[in-house]
Every structure is written in C-alpha cells, then in structure tokens.
Design a protein around this motif. Structure first.
Motif, PDB file in Angstrom:
ATOM      1  N   ASN A  56     112.745 -26.636  81.336  1.00 48.78           N
ATOM      2  CA  ASN A  56     111.804 -27.373  80.465  1.00 48.78           C
ATOM      3  C   ASN A  56     112.057 -26.931  79.039  1.00 48.78           C
ATOM      4  OD1 ASN A  56     110.584 -28.567  82.695  1.00 48.78           O
ATOM      5  ND2 ASN A  56     109.271 -26.779  82.981  1.00 48.78           N
ATOM      6  N   ILE A  57     112.684 -27.791  78.312  1.00 48.24           N
ATOM      7  CA  ILE A  57     113.068 -27.381  76.959  1.00 48.24           C
ATOM      8  C   ILE A  57     112.146 -28.007  75.923  1.00 48.24           C
ATOM      9  CG2 ILE A  57     114.917 -27.551  75.229  1.00 48.24           C
ATOM     10  CD1 ILE A  57     116.864 -27.112  77.541  1.00 48.24           C
ATOM     11  N   VAL A  58     111.677 -27.137  75.039  1.00 51.22           N
ATOM     12  CA  VAL A  58     110.808 -27.578  73.930  1.00 51.22           C
ATOM     13  C   VAL A  58     111.657 -27.609  72.673  1.00 51.22           C
ATOM     14  CG1 VAL A  58     108.776 -27.017  72.538  1.00 51.22           C
ATOM     15  CG2 VAL A  58     108.759 -26.578  75.004  1.00 51.22           C
ATOM     16  N   THR A  59     111.634 -28.728  71.987  1.00 51.22           N
ATOM     17  CA  THR A  59     112.466 -28.837  70.776  1.00 51.22           C
ATOM     18  C   THR A  59     111.620 -29.109  69.533  1.00 51.22           C
ATOM     19  OG1 THR A  59     112.806 -31.176  71.214  1.00 51.22           O
ATOM     20  CG2 THR A  59     114.543 -29.663  71.937  1.00 51.22           C
ATOM     21  N   VAL A  60     112.238 -28.839  68.418  1.00 48.94           N
ATOM     22  CA  VAL A  60     111.614 -29.110  67.121  1.00 48.94           C
ATOM     23  C   VAL A  60     111.874 -30.569  66.766  1.00 48.94           C
ATOM     24  CG1 VAL A  60     111.620 -28.517  64.664  1.00 48.94           C
ATOM     25  CG2 VAL A  60     111.926 -26.719  66.390  1.00 48.94           C
ATOM     26  N   LYS A  61     110.788 -31.285  66.421  1.00 47.83           N
ATOM     27  CA  LYS A  61     110.915 -32.720  66.103  1.00 47.83           C
ATOM     28  C   LYS A  61     110.916 -32.961  64.591  1.00 47.83           C
ATOM     29  CE  LYS A  61     110.354 -33.632  70.520  1.00 47.83           C
ATOM     30  NZ  LYS A  61     111.518 -34.031  71.345  1.00 47.83           N
ATOM     31  N   ALA A  62     110.218 -32.109  63.887  1.00 48.51           N
ATOM     32  CA  ALA A  62     110.144 -32.300  62.430  1.00 48.51           C
ATOM     33  C   ALA A  62     109.681 -31.015  61.778  1.00 48.51           C
ATOM     34  CB  ALA A  62     109.161 -33.423  62.091  1.00 48.51           C
ATOM     35  N   MET A  63     110.191 -30.760  60.587  1.00 50.71           N
ATOM     36  CA  MET A  63     109.740 -29.604  59.793  1.00 50.71           C
ATOM     37  C   MET A  63     109.726 -30.029  58.342  1.00 50.71           C
ATOM     38  SD  MET A  63     111.586 -26.207  61.121  1.00 50.71           S
ATOM     39  CE  MET A  63     110.234 -25.173  61.560  1.00 50.71           C
ATOM     40  N   GLN A  64     108.570 -30.165  57.786  1.00 51.50           N
ATOM     41  CA  GLN A  64     108.487 -30.590  56.398  1.00 51.50           C
ATOM     42  C   GLN A  64     107.619 -29.626  55.603  1.00 51.50           C
ATOM     43  OE1 GLN A  64     110.179 -32.941  54.846  1.00 51.50           O
ATOM     44  NE2 GLN A  64     111.206 -33.672  56.707  1.00 51.50           N
ATOM     45  N   LEU A  65     107.976 -29.475  54.361  1.00 51.55           N
ATOM     46  CA  LEU A  65     107.223 -28.595  53.476  1.00 51.55           C
ATOM     47  C   LEU A  65     107.065 -29.310  52.138  1.00 51.55           C
ATOM     48  CD1 LEU A  65     106.162 -25.562  53.099  1.00 51.55           C
ATOM     49  CD2 LEU A  65     108.298 -25.207  51.891  1.00 51.55           C
ATOM     50  N   SER A  66     105.854 -29.405  51.677  1.00 54.66           N
ATOM     51  CA  SER A  66     105.615 -30.010  50.366  1.00 54.66           C
ATOM     52  C   SER A  66     104.890 -28.992  49.479  1.00 54.66           C
ATOM     53  CB  SER A  66     104.759 -31.277  50.521  1.00 54.66           C
ATOM     54  OG  SER A  66     104.443 -31.799  49.247  1.00 54.66           O
ATOM     55  N   VAL A  67     105.347 -28.888  48.254  1.00 45.26           N
ATOM     56  CA  VAL A  67     104.824 -27.849  47.352  1.00 45.26           C
ATOM     57  C   VAL A  67     104.277 -28.491  46.073  1.00 45.26           C
ATOM     58  CG1 VAL A  67     105.446 -25.790  46.025  1.00 45.26           C
ATOM     59  CG2 VAL A  67     106.471 -26.162  48.282  1.00 45.26           C
ATOM     60  N   SER A  68     103.098 -28.080  45.685  1.00 45.33           N
ATOM     61  CA  SER A  68     102.465 -28.597  44.458  1.00 45.33           C
ATOM     62  C   SER A  68     103.378 -28.392  43.255  1.00 45.33           C
ATOM     63  CB  SER A  68     101.156 -27.855  44.175  1.00 45.33           C
ATOM     64  OG  SER A  68     100.209 -28.128  45.158  1.00 45.33           O
ATOM     65  N   ASN A  69     103.367 -29.369  42.352  1.00 40.95           N
ATOM     66  CA  ASN A  69     104.137 -29.200  41.112  1.00 40.95           C
ATOM     67  C   ASN A  69     103.225 -29.140  39.896  1.00 40.95           C
ATOM     68  OD1 ASN A  69     103.332 -31.781  40.625  1.00 40.95           O
ATOM     69  ND2 ASN A  69     105.358 -32.694  40.692  1.00 40.95           N
ATOM     70  N   GLY A  70     101.938 -28.945  40.141  1.00 44.23           N
ATOM     71  CA  GLY A  70     101.003 -28.834  39.024  1.00 44.23           C
ATOM     72  C   GLY A  70     100.165 -30.079  38.829  1.00 44.23           C
ATOM     73  N   LEU A  71     100.461 -31.134  39.577  1.00 50.19           N
ATOM     74  CA  LEU A  71      99.696 -32.369  39.405  1.00 50.19           C
ATOM     75  C   LEU A  71      98.207 -32.134  39.688  1.00 50.19           C
ATOM     76  CD1 LEU A  71     100.247 -35.878  39.759  1.00 50.19           C
ATOM     77  CD2 LEU A  71      98.838 -35.105  41.640  1.00 50.19           C
ATOM     78  N   GLU A  72      97.911 -31.492  40.810  1.00 43.96           N
ATOM     79  CA  GLU A  72      96.502 -31.327  41.179  1.00 43.96           C
ATOM     80  C   GLU A  72      95.741 -30.481  40.166  1.00 43.96           C
ATOM     81  OE1 GLU A  72      99.278 -30.709  43.015  1.00 43.96           O
ATOM     82  OE2 GLU A  72      98.731 -30.424  45.111  1.00 43.96           O
ATOM     83  N   SER A  73      96.397 -29.437  39.670  1.00 43.18           N
ATOM     84  CA  SER A  73      95.685 -28.521  38.785  1.00 43.18           C
ATOM     85  C   SER A  73      95.728 -28.937  37.321  1.00 43.18           C
ATOM     86  CB  SER A  73      96.235 -27.099  38.931  1.00 43.18           C
ATOM     87  OG  SER A  73      97.614 -27.088  38.719  1.00 43.18           O
ATOM     88  N   GLN A  74      96.606 -29.892  36.984  1.00 41.06           N
ATOM     89  CA  GLN A  74      96.757 -30.211  35.559  1.00 41.06           C
ATOM     90  C   GLN A  74      96.651 -31.688  35.216  1.00 41.06           C
ATOM     91  OE1 GLN A  74     100.488 -28.403  34.334  1.00 41.06           O
ATOM     92  NE2 GLN A  74      99.909 -26.446  35.194  1.00 41.06           N
ATOM     93  N   HIS A  75      96.592 -32.559  36.211  1.00 39.60           N
ATOM     94  CA  HIS A  75      96.586 -33.994  35.915  1.00 39.60           C
ATOM     95  C   HIS A  75      95.371 -34.648  36.570  1.00 39.60           C
ATOM     96  CE1 HIS A  75      98.008 -38.217  35.924  1.00 39.60           C
ATOM     97  NE2 HIS A  75      98.584 -37.839  34.786  1.00 39.60           N
ATOM     98  N   ASN A  76      94.729 -35.527  35.842  1.00 41.34           N
ATOM     99  CA  ASN A  76      93.449 -36.039  36.328  1.00 41.34           C
ATOM    100  C   ASN A  76      93.554 -37.112  37.414  1.00 41.34           C
ATOM    101  OD1 ASN A  76      92.087 -34.236  34.825  1.00 41.34           O
ATOM    102  ND2 ASN A  76      91.406 -35.649  33.236  1.00 41.34           N
ATOM    103  N   SER A  77      94.754 -37.322  37.944  1.00 47.35           N
ATOM    104  CA  SER A  77      94.865 -38.300  39.028  1.00 47.35           C
ATOM    105  C   SER A  77      94.413 -37.734  40.372  1.00 47.35           C
ATOM    106  CB  SER A  77      96.301 -38.819  39.132  1.00 47.35           C
ATOM    107  OG  SER A  77      97.204 -37.738  39.268  1.00 47.35           O
ATOM    108  N   TRP A  78      94.247 -36.439  40.475  1.00 51.39           N
ATOM    109  CA  TRP A  78      93.792 -35.828  41.741  1.00 51.39           C
ATOM    110  C   TRP A  78      92.290 -35.601  41.678  1.00 51.39           C
ATOM    111  CZ3 TRP A  78      92.445 -30.441  43.009  1.00 51.39           C
ATOM    112  CH2 TRP A  78      92.349 -30.211  44.389  1.00 51.39           C
ATOM    113  N   ASP A  79      91.577 -36.016  42.731  1.00 51.80           N
ATOM    114  CA  ASP A  79      90.116 -35.941  42.666  1.00 51.80           C
ATOM    115  C   ASP A  79      89.519 -34.696  43.317  1.00 51.80           C
ATOM    116  OD1 ASP A  79      90.052 -36.366  45.423  1.00 51.80           O
ATOM    117  OD2 ASP A  79      89.690 -38.513  45.238  1.00 51.80           O
ATOM    118  N   GLY A  80      90.361 -33.810  43.833  1.00 48.44           N
ATOM    119  CA  GLY A  80      89.849 -32.531  44.334  1.00 48.44           C
ATOM    120  C   GLY A  80      89.348 -32.554  45.769  1.00 48.44           C
TER     121      GLY A  80
END
Lengths: 502, 400
Positions: B238-262
């Motif tokens: 019974n083999i378990v495999t990895v299907k997806a691995m994604q990483l997303s990192v903030s670039n300052g939009l949330e903390s510095q741009h008013n398009s993010w509502d928190g």
C-alpha cells in the motif's frame, strides 16, 4: 529705523489624558502622611507610561503647527525642560525628527532650571529679533518624578506647551522682558538623583517669591515700557495658590484680578512648562486684542516678559491648546498605576519582559524618517502609498522600481481594520492593544495602540497618531520612540483599572 | 507549466514522538523517538539514507543552528543535512526538501525530520524573541494570539457576524479538536471539552480565550521518502504518494497595501489553488477526504476552511456549526486533535500533519480511523495573518 514688531505667532498645548484624582493619593498615603488629607482635592495630569517630556513636547508642537503645515518654514527649535530623557543626545533633535523639520533647523536644549521654558522663549525671541531665524518654535515640557507621599506628588502635573515666534501674523507682540539670575536654592536635583530636594516652603514664599518677583516685575515693566496698571494678565506659576499670586500682583501695582489661573485644581504644576502652559491657557480663555500680558517664571532668579495681544489671536481658535486638553481628561483613581508608570514600584513583569531591548543605532539612523517621522513612500508613477518605503513598490498591479518619494503619514486620517486586546504579551498597560491601521488616502501600518480603554475599540473606528515611547532599554538607559494609534472615541470614558477611592 | 510532483515520490515510513510537556526529554531524545519509529516503519538501515532535511524554528531553546543537531542525535553517516526554517511551516519545508531531492534523482531515499523543544523557557506560550534590528523598532511587540485574533475582528466586520456567533463557532472548532484528541494516545491534550468551557475560559487575546489557542508542546516527527518504484522493491504494497506540495509566501501586500481586508489568508488561497491544480483536484469540497490544517488558533482554522475553498466564502461559521468538519462530518478536520490537542512543536508540526494523513490512508489510525480516506490535505502556516508563509500539501493512496 523702526524696530520690526516680533512676537508670538501661534500656540499649541498638550496635557496627558489621565487625571489622577488627588483624593485617591491622599487616602492611600493617609496612614503615613495624614497632613496631606486636606490636599486631596481636584486632579493632576498624569502621563501615560509611554510619555516623557519629549513626546509631550512633540504633541504640543503638532498642535501648534497643525496637520497641514509642511514645516519647511521652521528654522529654529528651542526645547525647555528639566526632565529631558537624555543627558547627552540632543533632545530637541528628537523632537525635530518627529516633527520632520529640516536639518538646517537650529535646535537647542534649555535645561537645569524651572525657568527653562521662559528662557527658551526668550532665546527664540532674541534669535528672531537678531534675524538669525525667521520662524522659531519653542516647546516646554516636563514630566517630573516625585517621591510617594510627598507634597510635590499632589502639586505637580505633566504637560507641555508650544509657541511659535516670528514677525508675521503676530498674535501677541513682544514688548520686552528681563531675567534676574539669583542662586536662590528653593529646591535642587543633583546630577545623579531622580527626585528634588526641597527647602522650607515658608522661606521660599517669603524670602523667595515675595522679594524676587516684584524686582522682576519692575525690571520687565521698564524693559517693555509698560505701566503696572496696564497689565491685564499676570501669569505666574506657583504652588502657593492664586491668592498669593494676587498679593504679588497687588504689591507691584498690578490689579489682583489680573492673576491668572495656576491650573492647580485640574492640571497641577507642569514644571518648566507651566508658565507657557498658563500663557497658552490665558491666550485661549482670557486675552483680548490689546491686552497686555506679563509672563513670569521663578527659579534661580526670575524670567519676566511682557506681550500685547493682537487681533490676530482669533486665528488660533481651532487649536486644542491647554483649554482643549484640559477638557479631554479621563479620571484616574488608581494610585498604584501612577506609581507603577513612574517607576516607583518594583512589580512582577514576568519573564516575557526580560527580552533585551537594545537598539541598533545604525538601523535607527538608516531609517530615521520612517521611525521618527512616520514617513513612508509614495510611488511617483502610480500614486500608491505605502509604509515603509521600499525600492520595489508593494503595488500588486505594478511593482515599479525606485519611484518612491517620501510620504508623511502622521497627520493623515486613519481607521482600525483589525485589532486585538492581548493579555499574553508584556505591556505596561495591559491588555496590550494593537492592530492594523489603514489610512483613508492609502497605506497601512500594523501598530501599537495607546491611550485606550479595554472594551472601547472596534474595527472601523477612527484613530489619530501620536509619537510615543516604544520601549525602554533599562540596561543601557536608551529609549526607542515610534508612533502609536489612539482610537478616537466620543464615549464618556473612565479608566477601568481604577479602584474606588472611597 | 511544470509537470508537478504528483505520484513521483512515495512515503516509505513515518514516525512521531509523543507530543506534550516533555520534561523528560531534550530535543535529541525527541528526534530519536520519531526517527526510530520512522526507520522501523520504512524497514531500512541508516546507511540507505542519502540526505536529510532538518526543521527547527527556535535556536535559543536548545536545539541549535545548522544541520549538526540532527546528524549528531541520529549518528547519521556523514550525509548532507540541510536545516530549514520557515516559521511554523518548517516541518512542511523539510518534507518538501526531501521529496524534491528524491524527485530530482539526487537521492534515492531521503529523511525529513522536524523537532521543537519549547518547554525549556520557564513560561507558557512561545518564547519571546526579536526579529532583526529594524522590526523591533516599530512593529508591535505583540504575541501570536494577538496577531491571529485580529482575523476575528476583520472577519466579523466583513461578513457582519456578531461577536457571540463567531465566538460560539470558534468554540465548536476547539470542541471538535478536543473530542478527536481524546482518542489519540500521542496527543498533548487528551480531554474532551464543552462549548461552554471554551466560551467562559480566561481571555488570552480578545476574542481568543485559553481554549481557542493550541498547545505549546515538545515533540518531533519524521518522514522517510523514496520513489514508488524503490518502495515497491523494498516490499511495500500500500503505497502513499505525494500529490501536491505548494508554498506561497507574503510579499508585503497584506501588511502594506489596502487591497487586503484582514479577514483571510491571501497566501493560503494561492497555495490551495496551485495544490489542487497539481493534484488534479477539481472540487475540493467533494474530493478531499480529510484535512490537517494549521489550527494555531480556532479563528485560524475557521477562516482557513474558506481559504482552502472547502466552505464557500462567508459560510465557514455555518459549516462549522453544522458539524461538516467533525469526525463524522463530510470532511473531517484535525482528526488527530490538530495543533490544538496533538500539540504544536513548531518545527515538527508540518510533518505531524502528514503523519496523521499517512496513518489514515494506510488504515493505521486506531480508535480515530476514518472510513476509507483516499486524499488528505495538510495546511501548514507560519508567521501572522498579515505576513506569512503557507504550505499546502496533498497526499493520498498511490493511484488515487
């Protein structure tokens, strides 16, 4: 050649919001100092833990200059105080940086005497008169430390006043003044001491004020070409009460009802700032065009100046000043809080407070306008503003490179987007309030809140920004300053940590 | 577009220490505990490991910097050990490093191990630390609960949810995790609680009370990965495999741009979309069997349900209250107790999440075993809502 008329061109004031109820102090100390029970009336201003003479001076100067002023016309800054946070670092330089004044400003600290405020003002007048500055500002501020159960603890208050000096739009013309220098030691504070050492009050009153003030009044009248009977407002700080001021006025031929309120009931004596605090209060509440005002401050002699109010005084009606500050007080009945804020109690701060607060001075200087002046960036191509400034713009639609010009945030309209009241992290005023502040014209900053009562904050609330102490590095004697958000509440707030004084 | 990681790498073995206040163990003992279980599960010798990735977050509390703490504790045969650190998502980072090494062909078998020893500070909660020389000069000196609590104020404002309704929904999030944790012998907290207990607990950071915050725990977790072919050659069925691995990192939009509502995680939405694409998932609400998300605080879990596109926007409160994420719900979440009850030894948490998904897919989860789960999702977050790294990993049965 006719002497150009110079004088005061504007004023500002700041009294911290908390008003320690003297009854709470007197009753807490009655077991050891029952003699002060009679003084347990009224209230005194009390700085928040994150305020010192510098931050209060900045607030008074901001009131003086107004939100729309670009400050480029200010060419001199004189700061008077005996409680400056730094012995060797230009304290006026901190104020200058917070106000985003230009580097060509002549900034001077005037210290070591209760006359520091009036002496700073006289220096500003002299400098402008000499033509070496056109628009000088003077700030006087004090946050005096007093021993628990002392008379000074009840008499003193914390606060600041600011005045601008120039030759255009003069609201009070300077007619002349004088300084008497006499080494009369009513009190002193040694170079390594926190507290004043005071001599007998009766001697100070009878041999000091009663004999020295009339000589200063006489000299100032002569210097200004004024007769005693023309003085409408007699501004003299003293803790001996307004009746005593009336007697001193009368002794010099000035009408007793010219004696102005010493603000003992609702403010307390704000040290070197107090003559200017009283002057601003007088200009706001009493002075009419044409009125002659004498301002004095006793201490190692006496400073005395005479001004004449002009019809331009109406230009200052929008100022908070001292009258506005006094109207915005919040009663505080918790004497322990006062002692704690003033470092008079060894209290358990917990391990979280053990973190080293060392400041990298290189980093501070590299980011000086950001940290001291709350200056961010505005993209000259897209108009997007941000904090902090960066080489590559945060604008998600266009990451422009090297397009940002400095953009000041401190006086912009802002609101709370998100917030919390945090009981876990260390705070001198728990719970620790902080959150995301968004500016109406763009930009946002995650920042500390201050002057806030638990349960009064919510998203969407308006805030105004204030320059405050961020952290105190007790190990090295340094303090960090930064800007904080004060939620603007119309609610009738009282300090909730207060214990009943009954 | 890249072909992605799907089914290229198999999990050969996993191990996880008992989490909790491990007064008895230092970081070395915790590492060994997780490692020995993983090695026994994998059925290999130490000399078969080609390279290792080591995750630990806080240097000051004992584990130390660099790759040496792992190599020395496990007496590894002088192989490459890379230390990774990405806030609380370091465990997923270690796994990603090991998986990518195998996928690239640079290693046949690689080890990922995460550890954190938090309970040597003398106080509860995370250790207080400085972040460089500039940030301490202006950013609030707050705490993790104070940063994450802000999601609640912004979420309420955006979706017009009352304080009381949101408080009860996040209380249910914790009640569910405690019910699950009570069935997990390795969990830090193994006691069921009631909504009333959560609602009446002492406030930590408004509106988060004591039971809205995850455990601060010591622990370690490990994975040994290889190719599906090698796994088969080593006798795995019974083999378990990895299907997806994604990483997303903030670039300052949330903390510095008013398009993010928190009120949500910008990064989580990006990582989730990419992960579903990589794994070939069209409709996550139907296709994901179970999840381990980064429930550092109850409010984090609630908004994450929307960020992972399982609950429609603004509907997480309803789904939570309907029991959609309970053990007997449509998409069970935190079936091992989550960070909330299994515990949160920072550097280990991402691997611990994968451990539970692995056990469930292999039918080895004991009293908390779900019925025939095929696809498991782990969501591992680091930082704060306004500035973070977010990892989304999907694992499943080979061929699923």
């Amino acid at each position: 050649m006719a002497q150009q008329s110079i004088g005061l061109t504007g004023f500002g004031g700041y009294i911290p919001r908390l008003r320690l109820q003297r009854k709470s102090v007197a009753q807490a100390n009655a077991w050891v100092a029952p003699n002060f029970l009679g003084k347990g009336k009224g209230e005194r201003s009390m700085a928040n833990w994150d305020e010192d003479s510098v931050t209060m001076a900045v607030e008074a100067a901001r009131d003086l200059l107004g939100a729309d002023d670009d400050r480029s016309h200010v060419d001199a800054l004189f700061f008077g105080s005996t409680t400056m946070p730094f012995k060797d670092r230009l304290n006026a330089g901190i104020i200058s940086a917070a106000l985003t004044l230009g580097e060509n400003v002549r900034a001077v600290d005037v210290a070591s005497t209760q006359r520091a405020g009036t002496s700073a003002l006289m220096q500003a007048l002299t400098t402008v008169k000499a033509g070496e500055a056109k628009n000088a500002i003077v700030v006087a501020s004090d946050h005096r430390k007093t021993r628990a159960a002392s008379a000074q603890e009840l008499d003193f208050g914390d606060g600041a006043a600011a005045l601008s000096v120039g030759s255009e739009n003069v609201i009070a013309t300077y007619l002349g003044g004088t300084s008497l220098t006499i080494d009369f030691v009513d009190h002193f504070r040694g170079g390594t001491d926190d507290f004043d050492y005071n001599w007998e009050e009766r001697w100070i009153r009878d041999e000091g004020y009663t004999k020295i003030i009339p000589r200063a009044v006489k000299a100032a009248l002569e210097a200004s070409g004024t007769v005693a009977g023309d003085i409408k407002h007699f501004v003299l700080p003293t803790t001996f009460g307004v009746k005593f001021v009336q007697q001193l006025a009368k002794a010099s031929g000035i009408a007793p009802d010219a004696a102005r309120d010493t603000l003992a009931d609702n403010c307390g004596e704000t040290g070197a700032a107090h003559s200017l605090v009283m002057l601003v209060h007088t200009l706001q509440k009493e002075a009419k065009p044409g009125d002659k005002i004498m301002v004095l401050h006793f201490g190692g002699g006496c400073d005395a100046m005479v001004f004449e109010a002009t019809d331009k005084i109406a230009s200052q009606s929008g100022k908070r000043g001292i009258a506005g500050s006094l109207a915005q007080g919040v009663p505080e009945t918790n004497y322990m809080k006062f002692l704690t804020y003033n470092g008079l109690v060894e209290w358990e701060k917990g391990m979280r407070a053990e973190q080293d607060k060392k400041t990298a001075l290189t980093t501070l200087y590299r980011n000086e306008d950001m940290l001291m002046g709350l200056v961010g960036g505005r993209c000259t191509e897209t108009g997007v503003v941000q904090f902090p400034r960066s080489r590559i713009s945060v604008n998600p639609n266009n990451h422009t490179v090297d397009t940002q010009e400095p953009y000041k945030f401190a006086d912009r309209k802002a609101k709370i987007l998100s917030w919390s009241a945090d009981f876990l992290s260390f705070s001198m005023s728990p719970p620790n309030h902080y959150g995301m502040v968004v500016f109406d014209e763009g930009g946002r900053i995650m920042m500390d809140f201050t002057d806030v009562e638990q349960g009064t904050v919510d998203s969407g609330m308006e805030v105004r920004l204030v320059f405050r102490i961020k952290d105190i590095d007790e190990k090295r004697g340094f303090r960090k300053y930064f800007w904080k958000a004060v939620p603007v509440t119309n609610a009738n707030v009282t300090s909730k940590t207060g214990q009943a004084a009954e | 577009m890249a072909s992605g990681i799907k089914d290229k790498v198999a999990i050969l073995g996993m191990g996880c220490s008992k989490f909790g206040e491990r007064w008895d163990a230092g970081p070395e003992e915790l590492m060994v505990e997780a490692y020995l279980e993983a090695m026994q599960d994998a059925g290999i010798e130490p000399t078969q490991i080609d390279a290792a990735w080591f995750s630990t977050h806080i240097d000051e509390t004992g584990t130390g910097k660099g790759g040496t703490p792992l190599s020395m504790a496990l007496r590894l045969p002088n192989i490459a050990v890379t230390r990774v650190e990405n806030f609380c998502a370091g465990g997923s980072e270690a796994l990603r490093g090991a998986v990518y090494a195998v996928a690239s062909g640079a290693a046949d078998i690689a080890l990922a191990l995460g550890v954190e020893k938090l309970k040597d500070t003398g106080y509860g909660g995370l250790p207080v630390g400085a972040a460089g020389t500039l940030i301490p000069q202006w950013a609030p000196s707050g705490s993790a609960p104070g940063n994450f609590a802000q999601l609640a104020s912004a979420y309420r404002a955006k979706h017009n949810v009352s304080k009381e309704d949101l408080k009860r929904a996040i209380a249910h999030v914790s009640v569910k995790s405690h019910a699950n944790g009570a069935l997990n012998p390795k969990a830090h907290l193994q006691k069921a609680i009631t909504e009333e207990q959560v609602m009446n607990a002492p406030m930590i950071a408004e509106p988060l009370g004591l039971f809205d915050c995850c455990g601060v725990s010591d622990g370690a977790a490990a994975a040994i990965v290889t190719t599906p072919e090698i796994a088969k050659a080593l006798g795995k069925h019974n083999i378990v495999t990895v299907k997806a691995m994604q990483l997303s990192v903030s670039n300052g939009l949330e903390s510095q741009h008013n398009s993010w509502d928190g009120s949500y995680f910008h990064t989580a939405r990006i990582a989730a979309k990419k992960a579903y694409l990589e794994a070939g998932i069209q409709n996550p609400r139907d296709e994901v069997s179970m999840m381990e998300v980064h429930d550092c605080f109850s409010i984090t879990e609630l908004v994450t349900m929307e960020d992972l596109f399982i609950s429609p926007e603004g509907q997480a409160v309803k789904d939570v209250m309907d029991g959609f994420y309970d053990a007997d719900g449509k998409v069970p979440c935190q079936i091992d107790g989550g960070l909330k009850c299994f515990g949160h030894p920072i550097g280990a948490s991402g691997l611990r999440m994968a451990y539970e998904m692995y056990l469930q897919i292999l039918g080895r989860a004991g009293a908390r075993q779900l019925k025939d789960p095929r696809i498991g999702l782990t969501h591992n977050l680091g930082g704060s809502p306004s500035q973070n790294v977010c990892s989304v990993t999907i694992i499943g049965a080979h061929g699923a």
